[in-house]
Design a protein around this motif. Structure first.
Motif, mmCIF file in Angstrom:
data_model
loop_
_atom_site.group_PDB
_atom_site.id
_atom_site.type_symbol
_atom_site.label_atom_id
_atom_site.label_comp_id
_atom_site.label_asym_id
_atom_site.label_seq_id
_atom_site.Cartn_x
_atom_site.Cartn_y
_atom_site.Cartn_z
ATOM 1 N N LEU A 26 3.515 -1.430 0.511
ATOM 2 C CA LEU A 26 2.714 -0.557 1.434
ATOM 3 C C LEU A 26 2.923 -1.316 3.042
ATOM 4 O O LEU A 26 3.086 -2.680 2.770
ATOM 5 N N ASP A 27 2.624 -0.540 3.928
ATOM 6 C CA ASP A 27 2.654 -1.007 5.247
ATOM 7 C C ASP A 27 1.624 -2.037 5.425
ATOM 8 O O ASP A 27 0.508 -1.856 4.911
ATOM 9 N N ASN A 28 1.879 -3.242 6.180
ATOM 10 C CA ASN A 28 0.628 -4.291 6.104
ATOM 11 C C ASN A 28 -0.641 -3.947 6.737
ATOM 12 O O ASN A 28 -1.563 -4.603 6.824
ATOM 13 N N ALA A 29 -0.581 -2.597 7.404
ATOM 14 C CA ALA A 29 -1.828 -1.956 8.001
ATOM 15 C C ALA A 29 -2.691 -1.758 6.841
ATOM 16 O O ALA A 29 -3.973 -1.747 7.053
ATOM 17 N N ALA A 30 -2.216 -1.662 5.752
ATOM 18 C CA ALA A 30 -3.074 -1.294 4.513
ATOM 19 C C ALA A 30 -3.794 -2.819 4.292
ATOM 20 O O ALA A 30 -5.068 -2.563 3.497
ATOM 21 N N LEU A 31 -3.429 -3.741 4.521
ATOM 22 C CA LEU A 31 -4.417 -5.032 4.445
ATOM 23 C C LEU A 31 -5.417 -5.137 5.494
ATOM 24 O O LEU A 31 -6.397 -5.710 5.108
ATOM 25 N N ALA A 32 -5.485 -4.342 6.407
ATOM 26 C CA ALA A 32 -6.343 -4.627 7.561
ATOM 27 C C ALA A 32 -7.492 -3.368 7.683
ATOM 28 O O ALA A 32 -8.528 -3.629 7.757
ATOM 29 N N GLU A 33 -6.982 -2.248 7.057
ATOM 30 C CA GLU A 33 -7.958 -0.994 6.897
ATOM 31 C C GLU A 33 -7.666 -0.270 5.867
ATOM 32 O O GLU A 33 -6.738 -0.009 5.380
ATOM 33 N N LEU A 34 -8.901 -0.063 5.316
ATOM 34 C CA LEU A 34 -9.166 0.521 4.043
ATOM 35 C C LEU A 34 -8.267 2.008 4.033
ATOM 36 O O LEU A 34 -7.692 2.438 3.145
ATOM 37 N N ASP A 35 -8.751 2.723 5.174
ATOM 38 C CA ASP A 35 -8.188 3.997 5.038
ATOM 39 C C ASP A 35 -6.763 4.111 5.521
ATOM 40 O O ASP A 35 -6.388 5.163 4.790
ATOM 41 N N ALA A 36 -6.035 3.170 5.873
ATOM 42 C CA ALA A 36 -4.849 3.200 5.931
ATOM 43 C C ALA A 36 -4.039 3.072 4.412
ATOM 44 O O ALA A 36 -3.390 3.587 4.352
ATOM 45 N N ALA A 37 -4.796 2.062 3.646
ATOM 46 C CA ALA A 37 -4.271 1.767 2.199
ATOM 47 C C ALA A 37 -4.647 3.409 1.392
ATOM 48 O O ALA A 37 -3.609 4.054 0.691
ATOM 49 N N ILE A 38 -5.681 4.092 1.597
ATOM 50 C CA ILE A 38 -5.980 5.098 1.031
ATOM 51 C C ILE A 38 -5.111 6.148 1.517
ATOM 52 O O ILE A 38 -4.319 6.876 0.614
ATOM 53 N N THR A 39 -4.856 6.364 2.619
ATOM 54 C CA THR A 39 -3.950 7.559 3.227
ATOM 55 C C THR A 39 -2.671 7.264 2.805
ATOM 56 O O THR A 39 -1.959 8.189 2.411
ATOM 57 N N ALA A 40 -1.884 5.859 2.542
ATOM 58 C CA ALA A 40 -0.680 5.792 2.191
ATOM 59 C C ALA A 40 -0.559 6.093 0.697
ATOM 60 O O ALA A 40 0.437 6.700 0.155
ATOM 61 N N LEU A 41 -1.666 5.740 -0.145
ATOM 62 C CA LEU A 41 -1.533 5.951 -1.405
ATOM 63 C C LEU A 41 -1.770 7.510 -1.721
ATOM 64 O O LEU A 41 -1.170 7.964 -2.673
ATOM 65 N N ARG A 65 -7.468 3.060 -5.991
ATOM 66 C CA ARG A 65 -7.074 4.301 -6.805
ATOM 67 C C ARG A 65 -7.611 5.662 -6.188
ATOM 68 O O ARG A 65 -8.643 5.975 -6.389
ATOM 69 N N PRO A 66 -6.578 6.315 -5.483
ATOM 70 C CA PRO A 66 -7.142 7.440 -4.788
ATOM 71 C C PRO A 66 -7.301 8.838 -6.006
ATOM 72 O O PRO A 66 -6.498 8.680 -6.984
ATOM 73 N N SER A 67 -8.199 9.639 -5.540
ATOM 74 C CA SER A 67 -8.226 10.768 -6.565
ATOM 75 C C SER A 67 -8.841 11.867 -5.553
ATOM 76 O O SER A 67 -9.447 11.603 -4.611
ATOM 77 N N PRO A 68 -8.811 13.293 -6.246
ATOM 78 C CA PRO A 68 -9.325 14.108 -5.299
ATOM 79 C C PRO A 68 -10.822 13.963 -5.202
ATOM 80 O O PRO A 68 -11.190 14.739 -4.144
ATOM 81 N N ARG A 69 -11.376 13.381 -5.736
ATOM 82 C CA ARG A 69 -12.946 13.126 -5.657
ATOM 83 C C ARG A 69 -13.422 12.052 -4.689
ATOM 84 O O ARG A 69 -14.516 11.682 -4.817
ATOM 85 N N GLY A 70 -12.205 11.190 -4.357
ATOM 86 C CA GLY A 70 -12.558 10.041 -3.506
ATOM 87 C C GLY A 70 -11.958 8.814 -4.331
ATOM 88 O O GLY A 70 -11.367 8.850 -5.518
ATOM 89 N N ALA A 71 -11.709 7.677 -3.599
ATOM 90 C CA ALA A 71 -11.176 6.836 -4.274
ATOM 91 C C ALA A 71 -11.950 6.007 -5.071
ATOM 92 O O ALA A 71 -13.076 5.784 -4.716
#
Length: 160
Positions: A26-41, A65-71
């Motif tokens: 994943l892009d390193n932005a995922a290490l700094a921002e949770l939203d970036a990680a959730i969005t990428a996944l 672990r993303p899901s339709p009801r939230g991560a």
């Protein structure tokens, strides 16, 4: 946030589809921002399991672990929220107050059953998280081994 030092560590997506595991960076932005990680996944289309493993600065890890009801989230060390924005973001999303600065203990926060359907029951994940003398990448390798994607995990780490 421009000009800030990038966060050390690694972020990877893990996908299980048609009985096969696949790990990708994943892009390193995922290490700094949770939203970036959730969005990428969340953008990874798969009929199987999709989750992220974030090892941050040799200090702690996050499972997303993303899901339709939230991560679903697991933070290996709640005290990391005192020093790292992404850990603070995890606690915010979990609606958990950060620990006191004087508290020296290490404890996880979040869903210990996050990977239970993939062969890692919460009690075993608790034991892995409790191995505080190990680095986060070593703990994540134990998780990969237990779930059955250690070869894919190691191959990607060797590339990073």
């Amino acid at each position: 946030m421009a000009g800030e030092e990038p966060v050390a560590g690694f972020a990877m997506a893990v996908v299980r589809e048609d009985g096969r595991w696949r790990c990708s960076a994943l892009d390193n932005a995922a290490l700094a921002e949770l939203d970036a990680a959730i969005t990428a996944l969340a953008k990874m289309r798969s009929t199987g399991a999709v989750f992220g493993l974030l090892a941050v600065d040799e200090e702690f890890f996050v499972i997303v672990r993303p899901s339709p009801r939230g991560a679903s989230l697991l933070l290996s060390d709640a005290a990391a929220a005192l020093d790292y924005d992404i850990a603070a973001d995890v606690l915010d999303l979990l609606r958990v107050d950060p620990p006191d600065e004087e508290d020296e203990s290490v404890w996880p926060e979040g869903d210990l059953e996050v990977l239970a359907d993939l062969g890692l029951p919460g009690a075993e994940l608790q034991v892995i998280v409790g191995e505080v003398e190990l680095y986060p990448d070593e703990q994540l390798q134990m998780i990969a081994q237990r779930c059955g994607f250690e070869n894919e995990f190691t191959a990607l780490l060797d590339e990073l």
